[in-house]
Design a protein around this motif. Structure first.
Motif, short mmCIF file in Angstrom:
data_model
loop_
_atom_site.label_atom_id
_atom_site.label_comp_id
_atom_site.label_asym_id
_atom_site.label_seq_id
_atom_site.Cartn_x
_atom_site.Cartn_y
_atom_site.Cartn_z
N SER A 7 1.14 -1.13 -0.01
CA SER A 7 0.01 0.25 -0.02
C SER A 7 0.96 1.19 0.04
O SER A 7 0.33 2.35 -0.65
CB SER A 7 -0.89 0.12 1.40
N LEU A 8 1.89 1.08 0.52
CA LEU A 8 2.88 2.30 0.57
C LEU A 8 3.48 2.66 -0.61
O LEU A 8 3.77 3.90 -1.20
CB LEU A 8 4.22 1.85 1.71
N THR A 9 3.40 1.49 -1.59
CA THR A 9 4.19 1.86 -2.83
C THR A 9 3.20 2.71 -3.85
O THR A 9 3.51 3.26 -4.79
CB THR A 9 4.45 0.71 -3.59
N VAL A 17 10.44 7.87 1.78
CA VAL A 17 10.35 6.82 2.77
C VAL A 17 11.61 5.81 2.62
O VAL A 17 12.39 5.57 3.39
CB VAL A 17 9.24 5.84 2.72
N VAL A 18 11.93 5.45 1.32
CA VAL A 18 13.07 4.72 0.81
C VAL A 18 14.24 5.42 1.06
O VAL A 18 15.24 5.02 1.78
CB VAL A 18 12.98 4.49 -0.73
N ALA A 19 14.43 6.81 0.94
CA ALA A 19 15.57 7.65 1.06
C ALA A 19 15.97 7.43 2.51
O ALA A 19 17.08 7.30 2.88
CB ALA A 19 15.29 8.96 0.52
N LEU A 36 12.10 -2.54 1.27
CA LEU A 36 11.32 -1.40 0.58
C LEU A 36 11.77 -1.31 -0.69
O LEU A 36 10.81 -1.15 -1.58
CB LEU A 36 11.52 -0.07 1.57
N VAL A 37 12.96 -1.48 -1.21
CA VAL A 37 13.17 -1.13 -2.50
C VAL A 37 12.78 -2.31 -3.44
O VAL A 37 12.38 -1.88 -4.42
CB VAL A 37 14.93 -1.02 -2.79
N ILE A 38 12.91 -3.33 -2.88
CA ILE A 38 12.38 -4.57 -3.62
C ILE A 38 10.90 -4.55 -3.86
O ILE A 38 10.46 -4.72 -5.03
CB ILE A 38 12.69 -5.92 -2.83
N VAL A 67 18.23 5.81 -8.63
CA VAL A 67 18.90 6.74 -8.29
C VAL A 67 18.74 7.20 -6.84
O VAL A 67 19.79 7.50 -6.08
CB VAL A 67 18.62 8.12 -9.30
N ILE A 68 17.63 7.38 -6.40
CA ILE A 68 17.31 7.64 -4.94
C ILE A 68 18.13 6.65 -3.86
O ILE A 68 18.84 7.22 -2.82
CB ILE A 68 15.88 7.73 -4.69
#
Length: 210
Positions: A7-9, A17-19, A36-38, A67-68
């Motif tokens: 849901s966050l994606t 959030v990822v950063a 998170l990245v995956i 990039v992030i």
């Protein structure tokens, strides 16, 4: 957990959030930055497979995600590097009590002195390895120009691997949740292998060459 991350994606906050997670997990290795990245990459793959009409506007862009994640990884590394380089009695005592940190300091100093910072890249995949290496590089007063290129390479390798796992894993398996789950297992497997390589004692030939 995957449902919550899924849901966050769909939120425009996924990049932030990822950063933040990637920057901070050098200090708090329990943060699931890799997961998170995956998950974000898997969401992009699943949306793309559904066809252009069905793709929501907020689905993460793969290039932006790469990039992030890479930039945040380098920023976190350098923050830990600068903190350790400035030192402090409390940090010195904490490092002295840890044989893992002390051993990493010795190995890292030798590796960077020989121009072989591959240890920085390998440790990026190991649990807490990023923390040990970044703090170790700062504590042994390595030059930023020695550490930064390897940190960039490590960030690119880790981010590229994580994004590729989520994106291509979901494309190949055809289901987002299955692709995410299998990709997370693959990420942990890479971490276990990296941890083994980091802990492995240097060979006598390498030690004599140092």
């Amino acid at each position: 957990m995957f449902e919550t991350l899924g849901s966050l994606t769909a939120s425009p906050w996924i990049y932030a959030v990822v950063a933040v997670s990637v920057v901070l997990d050098v200090f708090l290795p329990v943060l699931p930055s890799g997961v998170l990245v995956i998950t974000a990459a898997a969401a992009a793959a699943a949306a793309g497979a559904a066809g252009p009409v069905a793709v929501p506007e907020q689905v993460p862009d793969i290039l932006a995600l790469l990039v992030i994640a890479t930039t945040a990884s380098v920023l976190g590394d350098m923050a830990a590097f600068r903190l350790a380089r400035r030192g402090g009695a409390r940090l010195d005592r904490a490092i002295a009590r840890s044989r893992r940190l002390t051993r990493a300091h010795d190995r890292l100093g030798t590796a960077l002195a020989r121009g072989g910072g591959a240890l920085v890249v390998i440790a990026r995949f190991a649990p807490a390895g990023r923390s040990v290496v970044s703090l170790g590089a700062g504590k042994t007063h390595r030059k930023a120009t020695e550490f930064l290129p390897w940190s960039v390479l490590a960030g690119m390798a880790w981010a590229g691997y994580s994004v590729a796992l989520g994106y291509f894993g979901t494309q190949w398996l055809g289901t987002q949740w299955l692709g995410t789950a299998v990709s997370v297992v693959a990420l942990f497997a890479a971490g276990a292998l990296a941890a083994f390589l980091v802990r492995r004692p240097a060979s006598p030939a390498a030690a004599s060459a140092a």
